[in-house]
Design an enzyme around this catalytic site. Sequence first.
Site, PDB file in Angstrom:
ATOM      1  N   ARG A 123      57.958  22.878  56.758  1.00  0.00           N
ATOM      2  CA  ARG A 123      59.000  23.526  55.842  1.00  0.00           C
ATOM      3  C   ARG A 123      58.206  23.816  54.716  1.00  0.00           C
ATOM      4  NH1 ARG A 123      63.063  20.014  57.775  1.00  0.00           N
ATOM      5  NH2 ARG A 123      64.348  21.276  59.171  1.00  0.00           N
ATOM      6  N   LYS A 145      54.041  36.759  47.073  1.00  0.00           N
ATOM      7  CA  LYS A 145      54.580  37.297  48.603  1.00  0.00           C
ATOM      8  C   LYS A 145      53.804  37.098  49.579  1.00  0.00           C
ATOM      9  CE  LYS A 145      56.910  41.607  46.285  1.00  0.00           C
ATOM     10  NZ  LYS A 145      56.827  42.822  46.351  1.00  0.00           N
ATOM     11  N   GLU A 187      44.717  50.303  44.005  1.00  0.00           N
ATOM     12  CA  GLU A 187      45.834  49.332  43.128  1.00  0.00           C
ATOM     13  C   GLU A 187      45.393  49.442  41.730  1.00  0.00           C
ATOM     14  OE1 GLU A 187      48.310  48.263  44.653  1.00  0.00           O
ATOM     15  OE2 GLU A 187      48.042  47.898  46.817  1.00  0.00           O
ATOM     16  N   LYS A 229      49.171  42.597  36.474  1.00  0.00           N
ATOM     17  CA  LYS A 229      50.079  41.957  37.850  1.00  0.00           C
ATOM     18  C   LYS A 229      50.793  40.592  37.255  1.00  0.00           C
ATOM     19  CE  LYS A 229      51.086  41.313  42.415  1.00  0.00           C
ATOM     20  NZ  LYS A 229      50.877  41.606  43.551  1.00  0.00           N
ATOM     21  N   GLU A 239      61.412  39.503  42.130  1.00  0.00           N
ATOM     22  CA  GLU A 239      61.865  40.953  42.296  1.00  0.00           C
ATOM     23  C   GLU A 239      63.205  41.304  42.114  1.00  0.00           C
ATOM     24  OE1 GLU A 239      58.633  43.244  44.481  1.00  0.00           O
ATOM     25  OE2 GLU A 239      60.223  44.618  44.931  1.00  0.00           O
ATOM     26  N   ARG A 243      59.687  43.944  38.115  1.00  0.00           N
ATOM     27  CA  ARG A 243      58.622  43.757  39.200  1.00  0.00           C
ATOM     28  C   ARG A 243      58.712  44.776  40.036  1.00  0.00           C
ATOM     29  NH1 ARG A 243      56.863  38.429  42.338  1.00  0.00           N
ATOM     30  NH2 ARG A 243      55.048  39.289  43.820  1.00  0.00           N
ATOM     31  N   ASN A 247      55.728  48.629  42.789  1.00  0.00           N
ATOM     32  CA  ASN A 247      55.855  49.370  44.034  1.00  0.00           C
ATOM     33  C   ASN A 247      55.706  50.823  43.758  1.00  0.00           C
ATOM     34  OD1 ASN A 247      56.471  47.188  45.773  1.00  0.00           O
ATOM     35  ND2 ASN A 247      58.662  47.012  44.857  1.00  0.00           N
ATOM     36  N   HIS A 250      54.480  52.992  46.782  1.00  0.00           N
ATOM     37  CA  HIS A 250      54.469  51.974  47.987  1.00  0.00           C
ATOM     38  C   HIS A 250      55.728  52.460  48.776  1.00  0.00           C
ATOM     39  CE1 HIS A 250      51.556  49.733  46.101  1.00  0.00           C
ATOM     40  NE2 HIS A 250      51.443  48.735  47.189  1.00  0.00           N
ATOM     41  N   HIS A 254      54.283  52.582  52.554  1.00  0.00           N
ATOM     42  CA  HIS A 254      54.736  51.641  53.559  1.00  0.00           C
ATOM     43  C   HIS A 254      55.015  52.864  54.715  1.00  0.00           C
ATOM     44  CE1 HIS A 254      55.433  48.053  50.811  1.00  0.00           C
ATOM     45  NE2 HIS A 254      53.949  48.198  51.313  1.00  0.00           N
ATOM     46  N   HIS A 266      45.604  49.931  53.648  1.00  0.00           N
ATOM     47  CA  HIS A 266      46.670  49.831  52.601  1.00  0.00           C
ATOM     48  C   HIS A 266      46.553  50.778  51.213  1.00  0.00           C
ATOM     49  CE1 HIS A 266      50.053  48.157  50.564  1.00  0.00           C
ATOM     50  NE2 HIS A 266      49.460  47.906  50.009  1.00  0.00           N
TER      51      HIS A 266
HETATM   52  P1  NAD Z   1      42.217  43.267  54.791  1.00  0.00           P
HETATM   53  O1  NAD Z   1      42.648  42.108  54.285  1.00  0.00           O
HETATM   54  O2  NAD Z   1      42.316  43.612  56.006  1.00  0.00           O
HETATM   55  O3  NAD Z   1      40.471  43.397  54.279  1.00  0.00           O
HETATM   56  C1  NAD Z   1      39.881  44.511  54.735  1.00  0.00           C
HETATM   57  C2  NAD Z   1      38.515  44.466  55.566  1.00  0.00           C
HETATM   58  O4  NAD Z   1      37.792  43.697  54.717  1.00  0.00           O
HETATM   59  C3  NAD Z   1      38.747  43.337  56.480  1.00  0.00           C
HETATM   60  O5  NAD Z   1      38.068  43.658  57.792  1.00  0.00           O
HETATM   61  C4  NAD Z   1      37.877  42.100  56.059  1.00  0.00           C
HETATM   62  O6  NAD Z   1      37.357  41.170  57.094  1.00  0.00           O
HETATM   63  C5  NAD Z   1      36.836  42.577  55.490  1.00  0.00           C
HETATM   64  N1  NAD Z   1      36.358  41.801  54.310  1.00  0.00           N
HETATM   65  C6  NAD Z   1      37.268  41.000  53.390  1.00  0.00           C
HETATM   66  N2  NAD Z   1      36.333  40.492  52.280  1.00  0.00           N
HETATM   67  C7  NAD Z   1      35.159  40.954  52.609  1.00  0.00           C
HETATM   68  C8  NAD Z   1      33.757  40.622  51.914  1.00  0.00           C
HETATM   69  N3  NAD Z   1      33.882  40.169  50.875  1.00  0.00           N
HETATM   70  N4  NAD Z   1      32.928  41.446  52.446  1.00  0.00           N
HETATM   71  C9  NAD Z   1      32.878  42.205  53.349  1.00  0.00           C
HETATM   72  N5  NAD Z   1      33.875  42.514  54.177  1.00  0.00           N
HETATM   73  C10 NAD Z   1      35.106  41.641  53.793  1.00  0.00           C
HETATM   74  O7  NAD Z   1      42.674  44.293  53.647  1.00  0.00           O
HETATM   75  P2  NAD Z   1      42.974  44.168  51.984  1.00  0.00           P
HETATM   76  O8  NAD Z   1      43.120  45.436  51.556  1.00  0.00           O
HETATM   77  O9  NAD Z   1      42.308  43.200  51.132  1.00  0.00           O
HETATM   78  O10 NAD Z   1      44.607  43.896  52.305  1.00  0.00           O
HETATM   79  C11 NAD Z   1      45.492  44.660  52.698  1.00  0.00           C
HETATM   80  C12 NAD Z   1      46.821  43.967  52.765  1.00  0.00           C
HETATM   81  O11 NAD Z   1      47.241  43.439  51.506  1.00  0.00           O
HETATM   82  C13 NAD Z   1      48.002  44.638  53.463  1.00  0.00           C
HETATM   83  O12 NAD Z   1      48.465  44.210  54.360  1.00  0.00           O
HETATM   84  C14 NAD Z   1      49.094  44.841  52.218  1.00  0.00           C
HETATM   85  O13 NAD Z   1      50.061  44.958  52.591  1.00  0.00           O
HETATM   86  C15 NAD Z   1      48.687  43.468  51.584  1.00  0.00           C
HETATM   87  N6  NAD Z   1      49.120  43.271  50.282  1.00  0.00           N
HETATM   88  C16 NAD Z   1      49.977  42.440  49.745  1.00  0.00           C
HETATM   89  C17 NAD Z   1      50.317  42.177  48.402  1.00  0.00           C
HETATM   90  C18 NAD Z   1      51.448  41.045  48.099  1.00  0.00           C
HETATM   91  O14 NAD Z   1      51.786  41.077  47.139  1.00  0.00           O
HETATM   92  N7  NAD Z   1      51.396  40.039  48.983  1.00  0.00           N
HETATM   93  C19 NAD Z   1      49.951  43.053  47.625  1.00  0.00           C
HETATM   94  C20 NAD Z   1      49.065  44.434  48.036  1.00  0.00           C
HETATM   95  C21 NAD Z   1      48.749  44.331  49.037  1.00  0.00           C
END
Ligand code: NAD
Length: 366
Positions: A123, A145, A187, A229, A239, A243, A247, A250, A254, A266
């Site tokens: 929980r 999120k 971003e 942010k 949101e 907030r 998006n 987005h 998405h 992404h």
């Molecule tokens: P990711 O987490 O897949 O990382 C990208 C790649 O980089 C992976 O293969 C990872 O292993 C590698 N990597 C990570 N750090 C590294 C480093 N320092 N050196 C070398 N390789 C490294 O992708 P991302 O772009 O970081 O995140 C995308 C995700 O974030 C999506 O799922 C998206 O929906 C989510 N997101 C969430 C929010 C939120 O508010 N929660 C906001 C924006 C995006």
Amino acid sequence: MTIRVATAEQRSASYDILIGRGLFAELPSLVQAACPAARYAVITDSDVATLYGDKLVARCHDATLHAELFAFPAGEASKTRETWASLSDRLLQRQFGRDCGVIALGGGVVGDVAGFVAATYLRGVPYIQVPSTLLAMIDSSIGGKTGVDVPAGKNLLGAFHQPRLVVADLDLLRTLPAPQLAAGIAEAVKHAAIADADYFAFLEREHDAVTTRQPEALERLVRRSVEIKADVVAADERETGRRAILNFGHTVAHAVETTAKFAVLHGEAVAIGMAYEARLAELLGIAAAGTAQRIGRLLERYGLPLALPEGATAEQLLATMRLDKKARAGTVRFALPEAVGCMHADGSSWTVAAPEGVVREVLAAG
Ligand code: NAD
């Protein structure tokens, strides 16, 4: 440098975002102070485990903290219920109790999945975010999120769960592959486009310094994006209002990610989404003429795509958009700019219900 996110809804859920260099070495003491726990589950992906995960666990052991590594295969394809369930089961098998803490070490995928595990495990247990991609440092690690993707779409199952601390060590960006850096910059362009024309001009002016990872340029980028942010999410934790401006790009992004089965990053999908949504804003008479061109030009300079992936059709995308979390009664909604640095508000609503015919026209025009 420390930026505090003071959530308006729950003062107790306020937390610090630390930005700097060399912070990784200080993690055991930082973790202990912000998130005291009997045992720590370090959740990461397979790539980050090799680069930093084992090192973090060793540092924790040196500091006499009990920490164990839980890794899952890297990539968006792992952001699923199955990964969430498997991680939760592994923690249960290892008899992690309510007195544990979770350390999410990695990119946005790790942050979202590990945060969702923390939100639901017994929980809810506390967690800290240690973002290792640019995108995670400036965006996904902030705001609470958490969640997973499902076949119907991105992030459709999840929970709001605020971290106790976010530690962004810029040194970790040294190993980040160039396409991942560009995905994070998408971003940053979004933050500038929605809130700060001067920051947008900085990203235009300092393109070379940013892409060659000059320390001052990266530091300024991360700081300004985090400020924007943090400011937006602090005022609207769940949101219900402003907030939604985060998006921008987005709704289309998405749908692109879902229909392309996550073959695009992404951040790349967000770039494509901003290009189309800025054009939509101009077509609806919301954005000043030239806004879409300026945003598109900057994204292109950073090597980001603007066109829909091959094979993606307007009808497919529209069908996915109707399931978007911002959709109301099946009507697709968009957060749209009026100009670079300024988002459109209609009374108290920060999203616009665009007629499907106009959306179809923009998507089909390519
Ligand atoms: P990711 O987490 O897949 O990382 C990208 C790649 O980089 C992976 O293969 C990872 O292993 C590698 N990597 C990570 N750090 C590294 C480093 N320092 N050196 C070398 N390789 C490294 O992708 P991302 O772009 O970081 O995140 C995308 C995700 O974030 C999506 O799922 C998206 O929906 C989510 N997101 C969430 C929010 C939120 O508010 N929660 C906001 C924006 C995006």
